[in-house]
Design an enzyme around this catalytic site. Sequence first.
Site, PDB file in Angstrom:
ATOM      1  CE1 TYR A  65      12.438   9.794  75.435  1.00 54.52           C
ATOM      2  CE2 TYR A  65      10.069   9.702  75.757  1.00 54.52           C
ATOM      3  CZ  TYR A  65      11.238  10.435  75.606  1.00 54.52           C
ATOM      4  OH  TYR A  65      11.204  11.813  75.614  1.00 54.52           O
ATOM      5  CD  GLU A  93      13.604  10.399  68.151  1.00 57.62           C
ATOM      6  OE1 GLU A  93      13.625  11.620  67.860  1.00 57.62           O
ATOM      7  OE2 GLU A  93      14.145   9.923  69.169  1.00 57.62           O
ATOM      8  CE  LYS A 153      10.324  14.976  76.710  1.00 53.79           C
ATOM      9  NZ  LYS A 153      11.374  14.643  77.698  1.00 53.79           N
ATOM     10  CG  ASN A 156      12.911  17.054  79.963  1.00 62.43           C
ATOM     11  OD1 ASN A 156      11.887  16.676  79.389  1.00 62.43           O
ATOM     12  ND2 ASN A 156      14.053  16.394  79.907  1.00 62.43           N
ATOM     13  CG  HIS A 211      12.112  14.079  72.073  1.00 57.17           C
ATOM     14  ND1 HIS A 211      13.163  13.335  72.539  1.00 57.17           N
ATOM     15  CD2 HIS A 211      12.027  13.822  70.747  1.00 57.17           C
ATOM     16  CE1 HIS A 211      13.687  12.640  71.534  1.00 57.17           C
ATOM     17  NE2 HIS A 211      13.007  12.920  70.437  1.00 57.17           N
TER      18      HIS A 211
END
Length: 150
Positions: free
Chosen positions: A51, A128, A11, A114, A117
Amino acid sequence: MAMERTFIAVKPDGVQRGLVGAIIGRFEAKGYKLLALKALVPTKELASTHYEALSSKPFYGGLVDFICSGPVVAMVWGGGDIVKCARAMIGETSPSASAPGSIRGDYGVEVGRNVIHGSDAVATAEREIALWFGDEGVMEWEPTLNQWVY
Ligand code: RTP
């Protein structure tokens, strides 16, 4: 052991903190196979589609804005049981709940920052991969140096 593919993305926080090499190194050292890799700043459409299962959550808008806020390194990795094993390598959604030794446990602090992914199921991974790599496709290759773990 089922040979699988999974979608992994570093990310924007992970890219800006210079963690791409360390993260790729963990997947290489584990013995997984790199099948696709690119860096991009995701469009809002791509991030919101990625998402969309979380669209009812209060953090959804902020999450989509964050994913579009800078470069993301998108990857496909392959290997035995990789979807579940990659999630174990990544840790829990919240870094504070993630064990030391996991990626989020070692590098993360905030749930909204975080670092990485990873797909949560085989079917999600295929969705995805199609979403992020689409017509570009993903490599299929076999080692020629006889050093692969499988
Ligand atoms: P990811 O999809 O990013 O791999 O994360 P995950 O499966 O561990 O967690 P998920 O429930 O799918 O949530 C997606 C991302 O949303 C952010 N989040 N913020 N309470 C919060 O503010 C909250 N909860 C989740 C996280 O960045 C999480 O990775």
